[in-house]
Write a protein that holds these residues in place. Structure first.
Motif, PDB file in Angstrom:
ATOM      1  N   GLN A  13       1.802  11.574 -37.806  1.00  0.00           N
ATOM      2  CA  GLN A  13       2.687  12.563 -38.414  1.00  0.00           C
ATOM      3  C   GLN A  13       3.621  13.157 -37.369  1.00  0.00           C
ATOM      4  O   GLN A  13       3.286  13.205 -36.175  1.00  0.00           O
ATOM      5  CB  GLN A  13       1.870  13.675 -39.063  1.00  0.00           C
ATOM      6  N   ALA A  14       4.738  13.632 -37.825  1.00  0.00           N
ATOM      7  CA  ALA A  14       5.686  14.297 -36.929  1.00  0.00           C
ATOM      8  C   ALA A  14       4.989  15.446 -36.208  1.00  0.00           C
ATOM      9  O   ALA A  14       4.202  16.187 -36.807  1.00  0.00           O
ATOM     10  CB  ALA A  14       6.879  14.813 -37.725  1.00  0.00           C
ATOM     11  N   GLY A  15       5.266  15.544 -34.930  1.00  0.00           N
ATOM     12  CA  GLY A  15       4.620  16.551 -34.093  1.00  0.00           C
ATOM     13  C   GLY A  15       3.369  16.051 -33.409  1.00  0.00           C
ATOM     14  O   GLY A  15       2.837  16.715 -32.514  1.00  0.00           O
ATOM     15  N   GLY A  16       2.899  14.899 -33.825  1.00  0.00           N
ATOM     16  CA  GLY A  16       1.683  14.343 -33.254  1.00  0.00           C
ATOM     17  C   GLY A  16       1.934  13.571 -31.974  1.00  0.00           C
ATOM     18  O   GLY A  16       3.052  13.540 -31.444  1.00  0.00           O
ATOM     19  N   SER A  17       0.880  12.935 -31.494  1.00  0.00           N
ATOM     20  CA  SER A  17       0.930  12.205 -30.230  1.00  0.00           C
ATOM     21  C   SER A  17       0.319  10.821 -30.375  1.00  0.00           C
ATOM     22  O   SER A  17      -0.545  10.596 -31.218  1.00  0.00           O
ATOM     23  CB  SER A  17       0.154  12.968 -29.143  1.00  0.00           C
ATOM     24  N   LEU A  18       0.784   9.931 -29.543  1.00  0.00           N
ATOM     25  CA  LEU A  18       0.207   8.595 -29.402  1.00  0.00           C
ATOM     26  C   LEU A  18       0.303   8.204 -27.941  1.00  0.00           C
ATOM     27  O   LEU A  18       1.217   8.646 -27.231  1.00  0.00           O
ATOM     28  CB  LEU A  18       0.960   7.555 -30.239  1.00  0.00           C
ATOM     29  N   ARG A  19      -0.609   7.354 -27.522  1.00  0.00           N
ATOM     30  CA  ARG A  19      -0.508   6.787 -26.189  1.00  0.00           C
ATOM     31  C   ARG A  19      -0.480   5.273 -26.304  1.00  0.00           C
ATOM     32  O   ARG A  19      -1.403   4.663 -26.828  1.00  0.00           O
ATOM     33  CB  ARG A  19      -1.672   7.208 -25.295  1.00  0.00           C
ATOM     34  N   GLN A  82       2.630   7.988 -22.778  1.00  0.00           N
ATOM     35  CA  GLN A  82       2.129   9.102 -23.568  1.00  0.00           C
ATOM     36  C   GLN A  82       3.287   9.713 -24.325  1.00  0.00           C
ATOM     37  O   GLN A  82       4.264  10.162 -23.711  1.00  0.00           O
ATOM     38  CB  GLN A  82       1.473  10.147 -22.657  1.00  0.00           C
ATOM     39  N   MET A  83       3.173   9.742 -25.634  1.00  0.00           N
ATOM     40  CA  MET A  83       4.257  10.233 -26.481  1.00  0.00           C
ATOM     41  C   MET A  83       3.768  11.469 -27.225  1.00  0.00           C
ATOM     42  O   MET A  83       2.836  11.376 -28.023  1.00  0.00           O
ATOM     43  CB  MET A  83       4.691   9.147 -27.467  1.00  0.00           C
ATOM     44  N   ASN A  84       4.382  12.581 -26.940  1.00  0.00           N
ATOM     45  CA  ASN A  84       4.037  13.846 -27.582  1.00  0.00           C
ATOM     46  C   ASN A  84       5.190  14.349 -28.427  1.00  0.00           C
ATOM     47  O   ASN A  84       6.330  13.897 -28.274  1.00  0.00           O
ATOM     48  CB  ASN A  84       3.685  14.892 -26.520  1.00  0.00           C
ATOM     49  N   GLU A  89      12.440   9.964 -35.938  1.00  0.00           N
ATOM     50  CA  GLU A  89      13.404   9.073 -35.286  1.00  0.00           C
ATOM     51  C   GLU A  89      12.819   8.305 -34.106  1.00  0.00           C
ATOM     52  O   GLU A  89      13.486   7.437 -33.537  1.00  0.00           O
ATOM     53  CB  GLU A  89      14.652   9.847 -34.833  1.00  0.00           C
ATOM     54  N   ASP A  90      11.585   8.595 -33.748  1.00  0.00           N
ATOM     55  CA  ASP A  90      10.892   7.793 -32.730  1.00  0.00           C
ATOM     56  C   ASP A  90      10.277   6.528 -33.327  1.00  0.00           C
ATOM     57  O   ASP A  90       9.745   5.692 -32.595  1.00  0.00           O
ATOM     58  CB  ASP A  90       9.787   8.612 -32.056  1.00  0.00           C
ATOM     59  N   THR A  91      10.329   6.408 -34.637  1.00  0.00           N
ATOM     60  CA  THR A  91       9.791   5.221 -35.294  1.00  0.00           C
ATOM     61  C   THR A  91      10.512   3.973 -34.800  1.00  0.00           C
ATOM     62  O   THR A  91      11.740   3.889 -34.867  1.00  0.00           O
ATOM     63  CB  THR A  91       9.929   5.335 -36.814  1.00  0.00           C
ATOM     64  N   ALA A  92       9.742   3.024 -34.310  1.00  0.00           N
ATOM     65  CA  ALA A  92      10.330   1.804 -33.736  1.00  0.00           C
ATOM     66  C   ALA A  92       9.208   0.870 -33.302  1.00  0.00           C
ATOM     67  O   ALA A  92       8.038   1.274 -33.244  1.00  0.00           O
ATOM     68  CB  ALA A  92      11.205   2.138 -32.533  1.00  0.00           C
ATOM     69  N   VAL A  93       9.578  -0.341 -32.991  1.00  0.00           N
ATOM     70  CA  VAL A  93       8.695  -1.234 -32.254  1.00  0.00           C
ATOM     71  C   VAL A  93       8.918  -0.957 -30.773  1.00  0.00           C
ATOM     72  O   VAL A  93      10.057  -0.969 -30.305  1.00  0.00           O
ATOM     73  CB  VAL A  93       8.968  -2.710 -32.579  1.00  0.00           C
ATOM     74  N   VAL A 120       6.374   7.201 -37.347  1.00  0.00           N
ATOM     75  CA  VAL A 120       6.195   8.650 -37.378  1.00  0.00           C
ATOM     76  C   VAL A 120       6.648   9.143 -38.743  1.00  0.00           C
ATOM     77  O   VAL A 120       7.808   8.989 -39.124  1.00  0.00           O
ATOM     78  CB  VAL A 120       6.997   9.340 -36.266  1.00  0.00           C
ATOM     79  N   SER A 121       5.724   9.714 -39.487  1.00  0.00           N
ATOM     80  CA  SER A 121       6.032  10.200 -40.825  1.00  0.00           C
ATOM     81  C   SER A 121       6.459  11.661 -40.768  1.00  0.00           C
ATOM     82  O   SER A 121       5.997  12.434 -39.929  1.00  0.00           O
ATOM     83  CB  SER A 121       4.829  10.036 -41.738  1.00  0.00           C
TER      84      SER A 121
END
Length: 122
Positions: A13-19, A82-84, A89-93, A120-121
């Motif tokens: 979700q928007a505002g979330g993080s992934l590594r 690390q993506m916080n 708009e960060d949705t991508a491969v 990113v939803s």
């Protein structure tokens, strides 16, 4: 043979993080450049970050500066993104790419992974 394998993508979700991880084999971190790139649907591929042993410095694109951080673990030759504070708009491969040259961020990166999808939803 050099191989770069990305992992860690997914739905967040928007505002979330992934590594994201980029595991490099056949590749050393003694003299290197590693970049993260992304390609959104219908858009051109863009550079997210590039790290080289030239100055042991990472450059980030303006769109991710302050939200994304690159780190590495030389023992398993893995680079992390690390993506916080993720935005739709960060949705991508996302792809990692590498070079055995410290000048790779400027001269081009030779080896590419197959990418991992980040969605990113809103």
């Amino acid at each position: 043979e050099v191989q770069l394998v990305e992992s860690g993508g997914g739905l967040v979700q928007a505002g979330g993080s992934l590594r994201l991880s980029c595991a490099a084999s056949g590749f050393t971190f003694d003299d290197y450049a590693i970049g993260w790139f992304r390609q959104a649907p219908g858009k051109e591929r863009e550079e997210v970050s590039c790290t080289s042993s030239l100055y042991n410095h990472t450059n980030y694109s303006d769109g991710v500066k302050g939200r994304f951080t690159v780190s590495s673990d030389n023992a398993p030759n893995t680079v992390y993104l690390q993506m916080n504070s993720l935005k739709p708009e960060d949705t991508a491969v996302y792809y990692c790419a590498g070079s055995g040259s410290r000048y790779g961020c400027y001269a081009g990166l030779r080896y590419w992974g197959k990418g991992t999808l980040v969605t990113v939803s809103s």
